[in-house]
Write an enzyme that holds these catalytic residues in place. Structure first.
Site, PDB file in Angstrom:
ATOM      1  CB  CYS A  11      -0.974  -0.018   1.184  1.00  0.00           C
ATOM      2  SG  CYS A  11      -0.202   0.172   2.806  1.00  0.00           S
ATOM      3  NE  ARG A  12       0.910   8.471   1.192  1.00  0.00           N
ATOM      4  CZ  ARG A  12       1.251   9.013   2.359  1.00  0.00           C
ATOM      5  NH1 ARG A  12       0.930   8.424   3.489  1.00  0.00           N
ATOM      6  NH2 ARG A  12       1.909  10.152   2.386  1.00  0.00           N
TER       7      ARG A  12
END
Length: 109
Positions: free
Chosen positions: A61-62
């Site tokens: 993810c980020r």
């Protein structure tokens, strides 16, 4: 929880990106499968169809928080899942390619 550093990923490793659509559209790893965390339960079958048999699923993810939750869920389901430490922020900082859907250079939101 199983975790891997970006530097330890190989180019042909199977990457699952669980960021939301706007983040994905801005930029992502070229060969990643995109299933947003907000849609993950409904779209779980897409992962089982796409993931390599007997191979790792590297979840990104980020920054690593959302992917950690998905990784834990996948491990509970018997999937050989590994969280990517630092997420796409570290991916980009290490100079790994980030592209848009049309192959142009992208960025990490």
């Amino acid at each position: 929880m199983p975790t891997v550093e970006i530097a330890d990923l190989k180019d042909d490793d199977f990457l699952l990106d669980v960021r939301e659509d706007d983040e994905w559209k801005a930029g992502h790893a070229e060969r990643a499968l995109h299933i947003p965390v907000s849609e993950f339960m409904a779209r779980f079958g897409e992962l089982t169809e796409a993931a390599p048999q007997g191979g790792h699923v590297y979840v990104i993810c980020r920054s690593g928080n959302r992917s950690a939750r998905v990784t834990l869920y996948l491990v509970q389901q018997g999937v050989d899942a590994v969280n990517v430490d630092g997420g796409m922020q570290v991916w980009q900082a290490m100079g790994r390619p980030v592209v848009t859907d049309d192959g142009q250079p992208g960025l990490v939101l």
